[in-house]
Design a protein around this motif. Structure first.
Motif, PDB file in Angstrom:
ATOM      1  N   PRO A  37      -2.780  -8.422   7.666  1.00  0.00           N
ATOM      2  CA  PRO A  37      -2.738  -7.001   7.337  1.00  0.00           C
ATOM      3  C   PRO A  37      -1.996  -6.233   8.438  1.00  0.00           C
ATOM      4  O   PRO A  37      -2.227  -6.449   9.622  1.00  0.00           O
ATOM      5  CB  PRO A  37      -4.221  -6.593   7.296  1.00  0.00           C
ATOM      6  N   VAL A  38      -1.085  -5.348   8.014  1.00  0.00           N
ATOM      7  CA  VAL A  38      -0.275  -4.584   8.969  1.00  0.00           C
ATOM      8  C   VAL A  38      -0.839  -3.166   9.068  1.00  0.00           C
ATOM      9  O   VAL A  38      -0.784  -2.401   8.105  1.00  0.00           O
ATOM     10  CB  VAL A  38       1.206  -4.573   8.530  1.00  0.00           C
ATOM     11  N   THR A  39      -1.384  -2.852  10.233  1.00  0.00           N
ATOM     12  CA  THR A  39      -2.134  -1.600  10.413  1.00  0.00           C
ATOM     13  C   THR A  39      -1.309  -0.503  11.089  1.00  0.00           C
ATOM     14  O   THR A  39      -1.844   0.574  11.375  1.00  0.00           O
ATOM     15  CB  THR A  39      -3.409  -1.883  11.234  1.00  0.00           C
ATOM     16  N   LYS A  40      -0.036  -0.734  11.351  1.00  0.00           N
ATOM     17  CA  LYS A  40       0.813   0.247  12.050  1.00  0.00           C
ATOM     18  C   LYS A  40       0.769   1.611  11.357  1.00  0.00           C
ATOM     19  O   LYS A  40       0.735   1.671  10.122  1.00  0.00           O
ATOM     20  CB  LYS A  40       2.256  -0.257  12.122  1.00  0.00           C
ATOM     21  N   THR A  41       0.770   2.637  12.149  1.00  0.00           N
ATOM     22  CA  THR A  41       0.717   4.058  11.755  1.00  0.00           C
ATOM     23  C   THR A  41      -0.636   4.464  11.143  1.00  0.00           C
ATOM     24  O   THR A  41      -0.880   5.649  10.946  1.00  0.00           O
ATOM     25  CB  THR A  41       1.839   4.492  10.759  1.00  0.00           C
ATOM     26  N   GLU A  60       0.819  -5.255  14.310  1.00  0.00           N
ATOM     27  CA  GLU A  60       1.215  -3.918  14.768  1.00  0.00           C
ATOM     28  C   GLU A  60       2.655  -4.008  15.240  1.00  0.00           C
ATOM     29  O   GLU A  60       3.100  -5.067  15.691  1.00  0.00           O
ATOM     30  CB  GLU A  60       0.323  -3.478  15.936  1.00  0.00           C
ATOM     31  N   ASN A  61       3.394  -2.892  15.157  1.00  0.00           N
ATOM     32  CA  ASN A  61       4.788  -2.999  15.587  1.00  0.00           C
ATOM     33  C   ASN A  61       5.110  -2.265  16.884  1.00  0.00           C
ATOM     34  O   ASN A  61       6.256  -2.293  17.324  1.00  0.00           O
ATOM     35  CB  ASN A  61       5.752  -2.618  14.448  1.00  0.00           C
ATOM     36  N   ARG A  62       4.102  -1.629  17.499  1.00  0.00           N
ATOM     37  CA  ARG A  62       4.348  -0.994  18.796  1.00  0.00           C
ATOM     38  C   ARG A  62       3.248  -1.363  19.788  1.00  0.00           C
ATOM     39  O   ARG A  62       2.062  -1.356  19.442  1.00  0.00           O
ATOM     40  CB  ARG A  62       4.376   0.520  18.665  1.00  0.00           C
ATOM     41  N   GLY A 205       7.638 -12.314   4.063  1.00  0.00           N
ATOM     42  CA  GLY A 205       7.059 -11.683   2.879  1.00  0.00           C
ATOM     43  C   GLY A 205       6.228 -10.478   3.271  1.00  0.00           C
ATOM     44  O   GLY A 205       5.426 -10.546   4.208  1.00  0.00           O
ATOM     45  N   MET A 206       6.451  -9.348   2.559  1.00  0.00           N
ATOM     46  CA  MET A 206       5.726  -8.111   2.786  1.00  0.00           C
ATOM     47  C   MET A 206       5.226  -7.608   1.418  1.00  0.00           C
ATOM     48  O   MET A 206       5.275  -8.360   0.441  1.00  0.00           O
ATOM     49  CB  MET A 206       6.638  -7.084   3.470  1.00  0.00           C
ATOM     50  N   SER A 207       4.765  -6.361   1.349  1.00  0.00           N
ATOM     51  CA  SER A 207       4.185  -5.873   0.086  1.00  0.00           C
ATOM     52  C   SER A 207       5.115  -6.093  -1.106  1.00  0.00           C
ATOM     53  O   SER A 207       4.671  -6.481  -2.190  1.00  0.00           O
ATOM     54  CB  SER A 207       3.861  -4.383   0.200  1.00  0.00           C
ATOM     55  N   VAL A 221       2.051 -14.004   5.057  1.00  0.00           N
ATOM     56  CA  VAL A 221       2.648 -12.771   4.558  1.00  0.00           C
ATOM     57  C   VAL A 221       2.065 -11.603   5.351  1.00  0.00           C
ATOM     58  O   VAL A 221       0.879 -11.597   5.691  1.00  0.00           O
ATOM     59  CB  VAL A 221       2.426 -12.597   3.035  1.00  0.00           C
ATOM     60  N   ARG A 222       2.931 -10.643   5.676  1.00  0.00           N
ATOM     61  CA  ARG A 222       2.537  -9.482   6.494  1.00  0.00           C
ATOM     62  C   ARG A 222       2.505  -8.263   5.577  1.00  0.00           C
ATOM     63  O   ARG A 222       3.547  -7.811   5.109  1.00  0.00           O
ATOM     64  CB  ARG A 222       3.546  -9.264   7.626  1.00  0.00           C
ATOM     65  N   VAL A 223       1.313  -7.743   5.300  1.00  0.00           N
ATOM     66  CA  VAL A 223       1.178  -6.752   4.233  1.00  0.00           C
ATOM     67  C   VAL A 223       0.560  -5.455   4.738  1.00  0.00           C
ATOM     68  O   VAL A 223      -0.568  -5.451   5.260  1.00  0.00           O
ATOM     69  CB  VAL A 223       0.330  -7.330   3.077  1.00  0.00           C
ATOM     70  N   GLY A 224       1.304  -4.359   4.595  1.00  0.00           N
ATOM     71  CA  GLY A 224       0.808  -3.039   4.972  1.00  0.00           C
ATOM     72  C   GLY A 224       0.501  -2.189   3.754  1.00  0.00           C
ATOM     73  O   GLY A 224      -0.650  -1.970   3.373  1.00  0.00           O
ATOM     74  N   THR A 225       1.552  -1.700   3.102  1.00  0.00           N
ATOM     75  CA  THR A 225       1.432  -0.723   2.012  1.00  0.00           C
ATOM     76  C   THR A 225       0.471  -1.164   0.906  1.00  0.00           C
ATOM     77  O   THR A 225      -0.337  -0.356   0.436  1.00  0.00           O
ATOM     78  CB  THR A 225       2.835  -0.465   1.405  1.00  0.00           C
ATOM     79  N   ALA A 226       0.537  -2.400   0.471  1.00  0.00           N
ATOM     80  CA  ALA A 226      -0.298  -2.854  -0.642  1.00  0.00           C
ATOM     81  C   ALA A 226      -1.784  -2.882  -0.271  1.00  0.00           C
ATOM     82  O   ALA A 226      -2.641  -2.897  -1.157  1.00  0.00           O
ATOM     83  CB  ALA A 226       0.153  -4.239  -1.117  1.00  0.00           C
ATOM     84  N   ARG A 230       0.625   4.121   1.290  1.00  0.00           N
ATOM     85  CA  ARG A 230       1.908   4.487   1.903  1.00  0.00           C
ATOM     86  C   ARG A 230       1.702   5.016   3.301  1.00  0.00           C
ATOM     87  O   ARG A 230       0.700   5.651   3.589  1.00  0.00           O
ATOM     88  CB  ARG A 230       2.598   5.558   1.056  1.00  0.00           C
ATOM     89  N   ARG A 231       2.715   4.755   4.153  1.00  0.00           N
ATOM     90  CA  ARG A 231       2.656   5.279   5.515  1.00  0.00           C
ATOM     91  C   ARG A 231       3.316   6.646   5.564  1.00  0.00           C
ATOM     92  O   ARG A 231       4.264   6.896   4.901  1.00  0.00           O
ATOM     93  CB  ARG A 231       3.373   4.335   6.481  1.00  0.00           C
TER      94      ARG A 231
HETATM   95  C1  LIG Z   1       5.706  -2.627   8.372  1.00  0.00           C
HETATM   96  C2  LIG Z   1       5.977  -4.077   8.398  1.00  0.00           C
HETATM   97  C3  LIG Z   1       5.426  -4.928   7.425  1.00  0.00           C
HETATM   98  C4  LIG Z   1       4.582  -4.446   6.266  1.00  0.00           C
HETATM   99  O1  LIG Z   1       5.407  -3.829   5.314  1.00  0.00           O
HETATM  100  P1  LIG Z   1       4.826  -3.323   3.907  1.00  0.00           P
HETATM  101  O2  LIG Z   1       6.029  -3.182   3.066  1.00  0.00           O
HETATM  102  O3  LIG Z   1       4.149  -2.010   4.183  1.00  0.00           O
HETATM  103  O4  LIG Z   1       3.880  -4.340   3.408  1.00  0.00           O
HETATM  104  C5  LIG Z   1       5.693  -6.292   7.524  1.00  0.00           C
HETATM  105  N1  LIG Z   1       6.448  -6.792   8.532  1.00  0.00           N
HETATM  106  C6  LIG Z   1       6.996  -5.997   9.480  1.00  0.00           C
HETATM  107  C7  LIG Z   1       7.820  -6.618  10.547  1.00  0.00           C
HETATM  108  C8  LIG Z   1       6.781  -4.621   9.440  1.00  0.00           C
HETATM  109  O5  LIG Z   1       7.338  -3.852  10.380  1.00  0.00           O
END
Ligand SMILES: *Cc1c(COP(=O)(O)O)cnc(C)c1O
Length: 231
Positions: A37-41, A60-62, A205-207, A221-226, A230-231
């Protein structure tokens, strides 16, 4: 307002179903694909939800944002993974804040991270980020440079190279992501043979494109939005 834990759980079930379905189509074991799960922002609650749901890690990206969130979130035991671009001058802090760095994309950064881990008396797990879609807008080493960077990573005693990571270019054409993921998979297979190491992790792989990534062999898979909206 940030989503509730119940809403998060509903989203999580949807994402897990997508993962299972993609695995079924690809004839793969669903346990072979991890969800990061991607928790950034998002607020610290996002990380708390992840821990409450029993998932092991967040992305996280920062560096600074992750550090602040770790202090604020009442959750120990989560692993934190850096998935965003890292500048060499923040590498030392990153080695202290993250349990894995997925965004290693150059020789200089690799060297600074290796020294930072060595000073801590620790071995830092990493992935090499590859610009497998040759996207001018993306970080990551170029496909042709990957072999040298992978060799350097394998030689550094304070680093543990788990595998490779990529981000597909933004495109309306699904074939672009499919080609990117296939490129990363093929690179991994070649490198594994060349260096005699498994390089097990394929973080891709992302959302929007996790299904295609799983069909191509993604192990994470790295998933934020789903999951969080939305951020
Ligand atoms: C933000 C981010 C994600 C998640 O993206 P979503 O489209 O929101 O699922 C995955 N990987 C990286 C490197 C990101 O920066």
């Amino acid at each position: 307002m940030f989503l509730t834990f119940e809403e998060f759980q509903t989203n999580l079930v949807h994402v897990q179903k997508r993962i299972w379905e993609a695995c079924r189509v690809a004839g793969r074991d669903p346990d072979s694909v991890g969800l990061l799960p991607v928790t950034k922002t998002h607020p610290p609650e996002a990380a708390e939800y992840v821990a409450r749901a029993g998932l092991p890690a967040v992305g996280e990206n920062r560096v600074q944002e992750a550090r602040d969130k770790q202090a604020a979130a009442g959750c120990t035991g989560l692993r934190w993974e850096l998935i965003g671009h890292l500048q060499s001058n923040k590498a030392k802090l990153a080695a202290a804040v993250f349990q894995r760095v997925q965004s290693v994309d150059g020789a200089k950064l690799l060297g600074v991270l290796a020294r930072a881990a060595e000073e801590r008396g620790a071995v830092l797990p990493i992935l090499v980020q590859v610009n497998a879609g040759a996207d001018p807008a993306k970080f990551g080493c170029e496909l042709q440079e990957a072999s040298g960077l992978i060799e350097s990573a394998l030689r550094a005693p304070s680093l543990r190279l788990d595998g490779l990571m990529t981000i597909a270019p933004l495109s309306d054409d699904p074939a672009v992501a499919e080609r990117t993921f296939a490129n990363l998979r093929e690179l991994r297979d070649r490198m594994a043979t060349q260096f005699g190491v498994p390089l097990t992790e394929l973080s891709m792989g992302m959302s929007g494109d996790l299904d295609a990534a799983i069909r191509a062999g993604s192990t994470q898979v790295r998933v934020g939005t789903a999951l969080f909206g939305r951020r």
